[in-house]
Design a protein around this motif. Structure first.
Motif, PDB file in Angstrom:
ATOM      1  N   SER A  38       0.813  -1.212   0.000  1.00  0.00           N
ATOM      2  CA  SER A  38       0.000   0.000   0.000  1.00  0.00           C
ATOM      3  C   SER A  38       0.842   1.255   0.000  1.00  0.00           C
ATOM      4  CB  SER A  38      -0.926  -0.003   1.220  1.00  0.00           C
ATOM      5  OG  SER A  38      -0.159  -0.119   2.416  1.00  0.00           O
ATOM      6  N   GLN A  39       1.869   1.265   0.845  1.00  0.00           N
ATOM      7  CA  GLN A  39       2.691   2.469   1.009  1.00  0.00           C
ATOM      8  C   GLN A  39       4.143   2.093   1.224  1.00  0.00           C
ATOM      9  OE1 GLN A  39       1.493   5.619   3.991  1.00  0.00           O
ATOM     10  NE2 GLN A  39       3.373   4.894   4.964  1.00  0.00           N
ATOM     11  N   ASN A  40       5.000   2.672   0.429  1.00  0.00           N
ATOM     12  CA  ASN A  40       6.440   2.503   0.583  1.00  0.00           C
ATOM     13  C   ASN A  40       7.056   3.804   1.046  1.00  0.00           C
ATOM     14  OD1 ASN A  40       7.776   0.036   0.081  1.00  0.00           O
ATOM     15  ND2 ASN A  40       7.191   0.106  -2.062  1.00  0.00           N
ATOM     16  N   MET A  41       8.112   3.723   1.816  1.00  0.00           N
ATOM     17  CA  MET A  41       8.942   4.901   2.068  1.00  0.00           C
ATOM     18  C   MET A  41      10.345   4.557   1.606  1.00  0.00           C
ATOM     19  SD  MET A  41       9.769   7.172   5.477  1.00  0.00           S
ATOM     20  CE  MET A  41       8.301   8.200   5.321  1.00  0.00           C
ATOM     21  N   SER A  42      10.711   5.064   0.447  1.00  0.00           N
ATOM     22  CA  SER A  42      11.985   4.712  -0.135  1.00  0.00           C
ATOM     23  C   SER A  42      12.326   5.671  -1.262  1.00  0.00           C
ATOM     24  CB  SER A  42      11.939   3.286  -0.690  1.00  0.00           C
ATOM     25  OG  SER A  42      13.141   2.961  -1.355  1.00  0.00           O
ATOM     26  N   ASN A  43      13.600   5.963  -1.423  1.00  0.00           N
ATOM     27  CA  ASN A  43      14.065   6.721  -2.579  1.00  0.00           C
ATOM     28  C   ASN A  43      14.598   5.798  -3.665  1.00  0.00           C
ATOM     29  OD1 ASN A  43      13.453   9.375  -1.907  1.00  0.00           O
ATOM     30  ND2 ASN A  43      15.276   9.604  -0.641  1.00  0.00           N
ATOM     31  N   ASN A  44      14.387   4.496  -3.485  1.00  0.00           N
ATOM     32  CA  ASN A  44      14.812   3.518  -4.489  1.00  0.00           C
ATOM     33  C   ASN A  44      13.565   3.093  -5.256  1.00  0.00           C
ATOM     34  OD1 ASN A  44      17.099   2.235  -5.527  1.00  0.00           O
ATOM     35  ND2 ASN A  44      16.669   0.346  -4.458  1.00  0.00           N
ATOM     36  N   SER A  45      13.345   3.694  -6.413  1.00  0.00           N
ATOM     37  CA  SER A  45      12.073   3.514  -7.101  1.00  0.00           C
ATOM     38  C   SER A  45      12.216   2.773  -8.424  1.00  0.00           C
ATOM     39  CB  SER A  45      11.389   4.869  -7.317  1.00  0.00           C
ATOM     40  OG  SER A  45      12.244   5.744  -8.012  1.00  0.00           O
ATOM     41  N   TYR A  46      11.064   2.520  -9.036  1.00  0.00           N
ATOM     42  CA  TYR A  46      10.962   1.725 -10.260  1.00  0.00           C
ATOM     43  C   TYR A  46      10.010   2.476 -11.183  1.00  0.00           C
ATOM     44  CZ  TYR A  46      10.148  -2.611 -13.024  1.00  0.00           C
ATOM     45  OH  TYR A  46      10.070  -3.575 -14.007  1.00  0.00           O
ATOM     46  N   VAL A  47      10.379   2.615 -12.445  1.00  0.00           N
ATOM     47  CA  VAL A  47       9.531   3.302 -13.410  1.00  0.00           C
ATOM     48  C   VAL A  47       8.761   2.270 -14.226  1.00  0.00           C
ATOM     49  CG1 VAL A  47       9.479   4.839 -15.407  1.00  0.00           C
ATOM     50  CG2 VAL A  47      11.016   5.311 -13.502  1.00  0.00           C
ATOM     51  N   THR A  48       7.442   2.395 -14.230  1.00  0.00           N
ATOM     52  CA  THR A  48       6.596   1.458 -14.956  1.00  0.00           C
ATOM     53  C   THR A  48       6.649   1.745 -16.457  1.00  0.00           C
ATOM     54  OG1 THR A  48       4.656   2.886 -14.714  1.00  0.00           O
ATOM     55  CG2 THR A  48       5.051   1.255 -12.977  1.00  0.00           C
TER      56      THR A  48
END
Length: 501
Positions: A38-48
């Motif tokens: 539901s909710q992440n807290m991270s600066n490590n992301s993924y682009v769809t």
């Protein structure tokens, strides 16, 4: 809906890895499975594929599930910009920046609404949803307005499996303590326990399993082994520290500047599988040493991190490293830091409109921050001015507010498929700046760059290691290894009975 939720007794107990393994197990059994957090807290992301941003872990879990990643798998992503504030990425797009208090006070109902919609969407298109929790479900000060653990399990109406990390010690206390702090109706939802990161002789732990089951009345579904080099990208700062801390020493020494708000450090993970490469994080001048190459990674707060870099006098060491012929690569925020000037025209980086700071002056370019973030998958080839040749394209993704304008012609790094020139390339590759995240996941490029450094040290070149070819096999390998230590039939039975109630 048909599903199951993995919650943990603490952060970094291995929830993401367990969910990834379960997704591949179900997918290999022919189940149309999908991950959800539901909710992440991270600066490590993924682009769809459609250019939207979700948590890195859910992108990886989608790959393991053999489905395309979408924003419904992670509708809320919090990207820390300071110790107090985070950018809210809502259904893949930046919404606003709020403090922790502001988020709790103003966003809760909106959060609940998008979580409900996401669960409905996923369950309508898939047979099974594997849900990942966050942190611990018994953070007493946060429980009344939480959006990540038992409230999500309630909305989805799925059983919960509680995971605990035996490697950090205190596993019995963490499990029993967590269960004791749950409300009675929440505790009734916990249908199984998983012990993770076990090392050693499992027969020596059998008494512990029996004690736990007798004490809690909840079955232990498995004692999962500690998995080394699993190639499942990390998500939070704890994962970052653990993943790189024990890297063996190699002949090539790569220093990565540890910015306070470092983002997308998954850019660096391919180096972990190069046998002669030593990759290490540098926070202070005493850590710098005499590296062969320096990488300045992305950051969620470029100007703040640039100021920190200067306060620690790492700027002086980086500039001397370049003067001495050392290699440097700046990715995204690192690219901006290497430039001549950074202008926060709209206040989108610092909150102060028109704030201007000098960069390190290594790359002849000026970065201006605007309101609208660019989030897109990108691909291209080496720019003809680099003198490099390639038989294939380089691909990755861009996530940035700033736009960098170079002051000189003929020094671009890449020619993108959209016709634009991208990045900076100078001195035969000694200095590189780019917005392309996952640059080093392009195996042939990574090998070429490392061979340039090897040659400068009088070392022999090495053949390309094609990580992408066996990453999918790693998903299968992890699933098989986990399944051998998990009562998968009992887990399936739990899911089926709960759904049939």
């Amino acid at each position: 809906m048909r599903g199951v939720m993995i919650q943990g007794t603490a952060s970094d107990v291995g929830k993401s890895l367990i969910v990834t393994a379960l997704c591949r197990m179900f997918a290999n059994d022919g189940v149309k499975v999908v991950p959800f957090k539901s909710q992440n807290m991270s600066n490590n992301s993924y682009v769809t594929k459609d250019g939207k941003e979700i948590g890195r872990a859910q992108g990886i879990q989608a790959e393991a599930s053999k489905v395309e990643a979408t924003v419904w798998m992670n509708p809320i992503l919090l990207k820390p910009r300071s110790n107090q504030d985070s950018e809210i990425v809502y259904l893949g797009k930046p919404l606003k920046t709020l403090s922790g208090r502001g988020y709790r006070d103003t966003f809760y109902e909106k959060g609940l609404d998008v979580i409900r919609k996401s669960l409905e969407h996923l369950s309508s298109e898939h047979e099974l949803v594997v849900i990942e929790g966050a942190g611990s479900p018994v953070e007493i000060n946060l429980k009344d307005r939480e959006l990540v653990n038992m409230k999500v399990a309630e909305l989805a109406d799925v059983p919960v499996i509680l995971a605990a990390d035996i490697d950090r010690g205190g596993v019995f206390a963490s499990i029993v303590g967590t269960l004791e702090l749950l409300e009675p109706e929440e505790r009734q939802r916990v249908a199984g326990i998983i012990i993770n990161k076990f090392r050693g002789d499992i027969s020596l732990f059998e008494d512990g399993i029996h004690w736990l089951e007798k004490k809690t009345g909840i079955p232990v579904l498995g004692v999962l082994p500690y998995v080394e080099d699993h190639m499942i990208d990390g998500e939070d700062s704890l994962s970052l520290s653990n993943q790189f801390a024990n890297r063996k020493k190699g002949n090539l020494d790569i220093a990565v500047i540890h910015l306070p708000f470092v983002s997308n450090y998954s850019d660096l993970e391919p180096f972990l599988y190069e046998e002669d490469v030593s990759i290490r994080w540098v926070k202070h001048p005493s850590d710098f040493g005499n590296p062969d190459a320096v990488i300045i990674p992305g950051t969620k707060s470029t100007i703040n991190d640039l100021n920190t870099l200067r306060e620690r006098q790492l700027d002086i060491l980086i500039q001397k490293h370049i003067e001495d012929g050392g290699y440097v690569v700046g990715i995204c925020g690192g690219y901006q830091i290497l430039g001549v000037e950074i202008i926060d025209e709209m206040g989108s980086d610092t909150g102060i409109p028109n704030k201007s700071v000098a960069g390190l002056g290594v790359i002849p370019g000026r970065t201006t921050f605007y309101d609208e973030k660019e989030t897109v998958r990108a691909a291209g080839v080496y720019h003809e001015n680099t003198g490099l040749t390639t038989n294939g394209k380089l691909d990755g993704y861009e996530i940035h507010l700033g736009k960098t304008q170079l002051h000189q012609q003929g020094c671009a790094f890449l020619a993108l498929e959209n016709g634009k020139e991208e990045g900076y390339y100078s001195k035969n590759g000694q200095i590189i700046g780019t917005y392309l995240h996952h640059l080093f996941h392009n195996d042939e490029w990574r090998n070429h760059w490392l061979n340039m450094i090897r040659k400068s040290k009088g070392m022999h070149s090495k053949e390309t290691i094609y990580i992408c070819e066996y990453k999918d096999k790693r998903y299968d390998g992890i699933a098989e290894k986990m399944r051998a230590h998990l009562n998968f039939e009992q887990l399936n039975d739990i899911i089926h009975k709960w759904c049939s109630k």
